[in-house]
Design a protein around this motif. Structure first.
Motif, PDB file in Angstrom:
ATOM      1  N   ASP A 415       0.797  -1.223   0.000  1.00  0.00           N
ATOM      2  CA  ASP A 415       0.000   0.000   0.000  1.00  0.00           C
ATOM      3  C   ASP A 415       0.833   1.277   0.000  1.00  0.00           C
ATOM      4  OD1 ASP A 415       0.924  -0.187   2.628  1.00  0.00           O
ATOM      5  OD2 ASP A 415      -0.969   0.429   3.520  1.00  0.00           O
ATOM      6  N   LYS A 416       2.135   1.146   0.172  1.00  0.00           N
ATOM      7  CA  LYS A 416       3.019   2.319   0.190  1.00  0.00           C
ATOM      8  C   LYS A 416       3.648   2.610  -1.170  1.00  0.00           C
ATOM      9  CE  LYS A 416       3.996   1.521   5.071  1.00  0.00           C
ATOM     10  NZ  LYS A 416       2.816   0.686   5.243  1.00  0.00           N
ATOM     11  N   TRP A 417       3.308   1.801  -2.168  1.00  0.00           N
ATOM     12  CA  TRP A 417       3.958   1.906  -3.476  1.00  0.00           C
ATOM     13  C   TRP A 417       2.928   1.825  -4.588  1.00  0.00           C
ATOM     14  CZ3 TRP A 417       9.100   2.910  -3.420  1.00  0.00           C
ATOM     15  CH2 TRP A 417       9.748   2.714  -2.186  1.00  0.00           C
ATOM     16  N   GLN A 418       3.035   2.734  -5.558  1.00  0.00           N
ATOM     17  CA  GLN A 418       2.099   2.752  -6.682  1.00  0.00           C
ATOM     18  C   GLN A 418       2.620   1.996  -7.901  1.00  0.00           C
ATOM     19  OE1 GLN A 418      -0.062   6.466  -7.571  1.00  0.00           O
ATOM     20  NE2 GLN A 418       1.189   7.410  -5.990  1.00  0.00           N
ATOM     21  N   LEU A 419       3.937   1.973  -8.088  1.00  0.00           N
ATOM     22  CA  LEU A 419       4.516   1.295  -9.250  1.00  0.00           C
ATOM     23  C   LEU A 419       5.777   0.580  -8.777  1.00  0.00           C
ATOM     24  CD1 LEU A 419       3.958   0.950 -12.288  1.00  0.00           C
ATOM     25  CD2 LEU A 419       5.551   2.826 -12.708  1.00  0.00           C
ATOM     26  N   ILE A 420       5.767  -0.757  -8.857  1.00  0.00           N
ATOM     27  CA  ILE A 420       6.806  -1.566  -8.230  1.00  0.00           C
ATOM     28  C   ILE A 420       7.580  -2.329  -9.302  1.00  0.00           C
ATOM     29  CG2 ILE A 420       7.278  -3.339  -6.504  1.00  0.00           C
ATOM     30  CD1 ILE A 420       4.477  -2.769  -5.346  1.00  0.00           C
ATOM     31  N   PRO A 421       8.904  -2.164  -9.358  1.00  0.00           N
ATOM     32  CA  PRO A 421       9.700  -2.941 -10.325  1.00  0.00           C
ATOM     33  C   PRO A 421       9.681  -4.432  -9.999  1.00  0.00           C
ATOM     34  CG  PRO A 421      10.942  -1.058  -9.461  1.00  0.00           C
ATOM     35  CD  PRO A 421       9.721  -1.201  -8.605  1.00  0.00           C
ATOM     36  N   VAL A 422       9.517  -5.233 -11.040  1.00  0.00           N
ATOM     37  CA  VAL A 422       9.650  -6.687 -10.938  1.00  0.00           C
ATOM     38  C   VAL A 422      11.027  -7.038 -11.494  1.00  0.00           C
ATOM     39  CG1 VAL A 422       8.714  -8.923 -11.625  1.00  0.00           C
ATOM     40  CG2 VAL A 422       7.169  -6.979 -11.223  1.00  0.00           C
ATOM     41  N   THR A 423      11.833  -7.730 -10.699  1.00  0.00           N
ATOM     42  CA  THR A 423      13.231  -7.937 -11.071  1.00  0.00           C
ATOM     43  C   THR A 423      13.566  -9.411 -11.239  1.00  0.00           C
ATOM     44  OG1 THR A 423      13.895  -7.962  -8.733  1.00  0.00           O
ATOM     45  CG2 THR A 423      13.970  -5.841  -9.880  1.00  0.00           C
ATOM     46  N   ARG A 424      14.510  -9.654 -12.109  1.00  0.00           N
ATOM     47  CA  ARG A 424      15.166 -10.962 -12.187  1.00  0.00           C
ATOM     48  C   ARG A 424      16.647 -10.677 -12.006  1.00  0.00           C
ATOM     49  NH1 ARG A 424      12.509 -13.426 -16.115  1.00  0.00           N
ATOM     50  NH2 ARG A 424      11.356 -14.692 -14.603  1.00  0.00           N
ATOM     51  N   GLY A 425      17.180 -11.068 -10.854  1.00  0.00           N
ATOM     52  CA  GLY A 425      18.507 -10.599 -10.481  1.00  0.00           C
ATOM     53  C   GLY A 425      18.425  -9.104 -10.208  1.00  0.00           C
ATOM     54  N   GLU A 426      19.266  -8.333 -10.877  1.00  0.00           N
ATOM     55  CA  GLU A 426      19.225  -6.876 -10.726  1.00  0.00           C
ATOM     56  C   GLU A 426      18.491  -6.194 -11.876  1.00  0.00           C
ATOM     57  OE1 GLU A 426      23.138  -5.310 -10.162  1.00  0.00           O
ATOM     58  OE2 GLU A 426      23.387  -6.252  -8.189  1.00  0.00           O
ATOM     59  N   THR A 427      17.985  -6.976 -12.818  1.00  0.00           N
ATOM     60  CA  THR A 427      17.363  -6.420 -14.012  1.00  0.00           C
ATOM     61  C   THR A 427      15.861  -6.286 -13.829  1.00  0.00           C
ATOM     62  OG1 THR A 427      19.057  -7.410 -15.421  1.00  0.00           O
ATOM     63  CG2 THR A 427      17.018  -6.714 -16.489  1.00  0.00           C
ATOM     64  N   VAL A 428      15.341  -5.102 -14.133  1.00  0.00           N
ATOM     65  CA  VAL A 428      13.899  -4.874 -14.074  1.00  0.00           C
ATOM     66  C   VAL A 428      13.283  -5.404 -15.359  1.00  0.00           C
ATOM     67  CG1 VAL A 428      12.075  -3.140 -13.934  1.00  0.00           C
ATOM     68  CG2 VAL A 428      14.187  -2.836 -12.622  1.00  0.00           C
ATOM     69  N   ILE A 429      12.327  -6.329 -15.231  1.00  0.00           N
ATOM     70  CA  ILE A 429      11.697  -6.922 -16.411  1.00  0.00           C
ATOM     71  C   ILE A 429      10.235  -6.512 -16.558  1.00  0.00           C
ATOM     72  CG2 ILE A 429      13.264  -8.902 -16.363  1.00  0.00           C
ATOM     73  CD1 ILE A 429      10.904 -10.551 -15.233  1.00  0.00           C
ATOM     74  N   ASP A 430       9.673  -5.882 -15.537  1.00  0.00           N
ATOM     75  CA  ASP A 430       8.269  -5.486 -15.598  1.00  0.00           C
ATOM     76  C   ASP A 430       7.995  -4.549 -14.436  1.00  0.00           C
ATOM     77  OD1 ASP A 430       5.664  -5.337 -16.472  1.00  0.00           O
ATOM     78  OD2 ASP A 430       5.148  -7.435 -16.067  1.00  0.00           O
ATOM     79  N   PHE A 431       6.775  -4.012 -14.405  1.00  0.00           N
ATOM     80  CA  PHE A 431       6.328  -3.180 -13.285  1.00  0.00           C
ATOM     81  C   PHE A 431       4.920  -3.606 -12.890  1.00  0.00           C
ATOM     82  CE2 PHE A 431       9.546  -0.605 -15.311  1.00  0.00           C
ATOM     83  CZ  PHE A 431      10.228  -0.029 -14.246  1.00  0.00           C
ATOM     84  N   VAL A 432       4.628  -3.520 -11.614  1.00  0.00           N
ATOM     85  CA  VAL A 432       3.300  -3.829 -11.092  1.00  0.00           C
ATOM     86  C   VAL A 432       2.683  -2.537 -10.573  1.00  0.00           C
ATOM     87  CG1 VAL A 432       2.068  -4.932  -9.174  1.00  0.00           C
ATOM     88  CG2 VAL A 432       3.683  -6.259 -10.551  1.00  0.00           C
ATOM     89  N   ARG A 433       1.485  -2.232 -11.063  1.00  0.00           N
ATOM     90  CA  ARG A 433       0.752  -1.031 -10.664  1.00  0.00           C
ATOM     91  C   ARG A 433      -0.234  -1.393  -9.570  1.00  0.00           C
ATOM     92  NH1 ARG A 433      -1.047   3.637  -9.499  1.00  0.00           N
ATOM     93  NH2 ARG A 433      -1.508   5.205 -11.099  1.00  0.00           N
ATOM     94  N   THR A 434      -0.270  -0.623  -8.506  1.00  0.00           N
ATOM     95  CA  THR A 434      -1.210  -0.855  -7.424  1.00  0.00           C
ATOM     96  C   THR A 434      -2.231   0.277  -7.370  1.00  0.00           C
ATOM     97  OG1 THR A 434       0.032   0.318  -5.707  1.00  0.00           O
ATOM     98  CG2 THR A 434       0.577  -2.007  -6.080  1.00  0.00           C
ATOM     99  N   PHE A 435      -3.379  -0.002  -6.725  1.00  0.00           N
ATOM    100  CA  PHE A 435      -4.472   0.969  -6.640  1.00  0.00           C
ATOM    101  C   PHE A 435      -5.058   0.952  -5.235  1.00  0.00           C
ATOM    102  CE2 PHE A 435      -4.058  -0.122 -11.072  1.00  0.00           C
ATOM    103  CZ  PHE A 435      -4.174   1.107 -11.723  1.00  0.00           C
ATOM    104  N   PHE A 436      -4.427   1.683  -4.333  1.00  0.00           N
ATOM    105  CA  PHE A 436      -4.914   1.789  -2.953  1.00  0.00           C
ATOM    106  C   PHE A 436      -5.624   3.123  -2.755  1.00  0.00           C
ATOM    107  CE2 PHE A 436      -1.763  -1.516  -2.465  1.00  0.00           C
ATOM    108  CZ  PHE A 436      -2.357  -2.344  -1.533  1.00  0.00           C
TER     109      PHE A 436
END
Length: 436
Positions: A415-436
């Motif tokens: 709930d403290k984050w609106q857009l969260i990086p999804v990582t594999r190792g140190e590489t960002v491969i996607d983002f997750v959007r939240t709606f609180f």
């Protein structure tokens, strides 16, 4: 939003999340990424440490996320239970889609604000694990049901008073509703949360639902997770006793011929005792009573580094590849070493979950790319923007290092984050959007 049952969720709305422009609203992301879309930044495969991300930043480990999703889906299939994960854990439609794709029966909600997000993304089967006693919510839900024949919705009621308020609100609608609202009688326990406290109260609630032409009695629900806070033998017996009472009420309602569906939903199961829920709800039922057992566990998808690591049945009963894996890690910069044995990290109450279990300092990442584990270090104090890491002897942590922090209790991490990086190792491969 109109859906069809096989879709489960609106894929077009999910794809549109990638078109959102990155700007100052999304903390932790590179300033250089502003004006890029989320999809464009993900396509660049940035390094979370070397490409301009600014701490604090929360990350989700892609491999752990996938492992947890498939592990829980497989477990439910093997145990003969359906899963309607509580979407309020993440409020992330992309993660709901993962759960649905893995076989989830539906998504659980707890309030109307959450439900509005669900419906904006076309979630087609919602289990509303709470009472509804306000006319505006009921009017909107009823209108939405009438507009969308593929939408399935059910909610709880725990007293004739709640049922009467639902009945009055729905019968006042013009035009009159064409679809009744499905209702489950909620069972509670003294000292617990909502729910009928006695069998007599539960049966009175069931009779009130069955009498209303705008409601349909379809099952029994409850929530065992608030009854105890440890996995001791005493606590496990409390849980079993509660679940047995849910069975008793279900059988009595069936004997009275009050259920208005051929398949009765019986639902419980947070993220701590779902193994017991599965055992009790899949035991043989009386002849003529067909039950659909539904779990509502939500935190499993990212697990944690604290409370659920201790409480989850996967932690208590299994090991190795079948165990859940923590997927969340917060990273903050070490910005001060004001005295021996103390490091201050710029990440605090606005960034870290802390209400159920303290965050856990785990790792140091240096600007040269090297990583080093932290041993026997603890966070004993958290301010709004600072975490105080108490360092055990032998730990080398420097100003400018990234500190990797494990989190407990996902519900107050997302709930403290609106857009969260999804990582594999140190590489960002996607983002997750939240709606609180």
């Amino acid at each position: 939003m109109v859906t069809t049952p096989h879709e489960g969720i609106d894929r077009g709305a999910l794809r549109a999340l990638g078109d959102e422009r990155i700007d100052w609203r999304f903390k932790g992301l590179p300033v250089s990424a502003e004006a890029s879309t989320v999809a464009e930044l993900a396509a660049r495969r940035p390094n979370v440490f070397d490409d301009g991300f600014v701490g604090p930043v929360l990350t989700i480990d892609a491999d752990a996320l996938e492992h947890n999703t498939t592990t829980m889906a497989k477990w439910c299939a093997e145990r003969g239970v359906q899963l309607a994960p509580h979407g309020k854990t993440t409020m992330a439609p992309q993660l709901w889609a993962r759960q649905l794709d893995a076989g989830a029966w539906g998504i659980t909600a707890a309030n109307t604000a959450q439900l509005r997000v669900y419906r904006a993304f076309g979630v087609a089967n919602v289990l509303f694990a709470n009472e509804l006693a306000d006319a505006p919510s009921l009017h909107w839900i009823s209108t939405d049901l009438d507009r969308d024949p593929g939408y399935r919705f059910s909610c709880f009621a725990d007293s004739p008073e709640v049922v009467q308020r639902m009945h009055d609100a729905l019968t006042a609608l013009r035009p009159a509703p064409t679809r009744p609202i499905d209702v489950l009688v909620e069972i509670g326990r003294t000292g617990g949360r909502a729910g009928a406290r006695t069998v007599a109260d539960a049966l009175a609630t069931a009779r009130a639902v069955a009498k209303s032409p705008v409601l349909r009695l379809v099952g029994v629900g409850g929530y065992e997770g608030v009854l105890v806070n440890d996995p001791s033998p005493y606590s496990l017996e409390v849980i079993d006793s509660f679940l047995r009472r849910m069975r008793e009420v279900t059988e009595l309602i069936h004997q009275d011929g009050l259920f208005e569906t051929d398949t009765v939903i019986v639902t419980a199961g947070g993220s701590c005792f779902f193994d017991q829920v599965a055992d009790v709800l899949t035991a043989p039922w009386p002849a003529g009573l067909t039950v659909l057992p539904v779990l509502r566990s939500g935190c499993y998808i990212v697990h944690d580094d604290g409370f659920y690591r201790w409480m989850s049945p996967f932690s208590r009963e299994t090991a190795g590849e079948s165990s859940l894996r923590p997927a969340l890690r917060a990273w903050g910069r070490v910005t001060s070493r004001p005295e021996p044995g103390l490091a201050l990290v710029t990440a605090g109450k606005r960034d870290l979950s802390f209400d159920a279990w303290q965050p856990e300092p785990q790792l140091v990442r240096r600007d040269d790319g090297s990583t080093h584990p932290l041993h026997d270090c603890v966070i004993k104090e958290i301010n709004d923007q600072h975490a105080f890491i108490r360092l055990a002897p032998g730990n080398d942590i420097r100003v400018g290092d990234w500190a990797g922090i494990g989190l407990a209790y996902p519900c107050t991490a997302f709930d403290k984050w609106q857009l969260i990086p999804v990582t594999r190792g140190e590489t960002v491969i996607d983002f997750v959007r939240t709606f609180f």
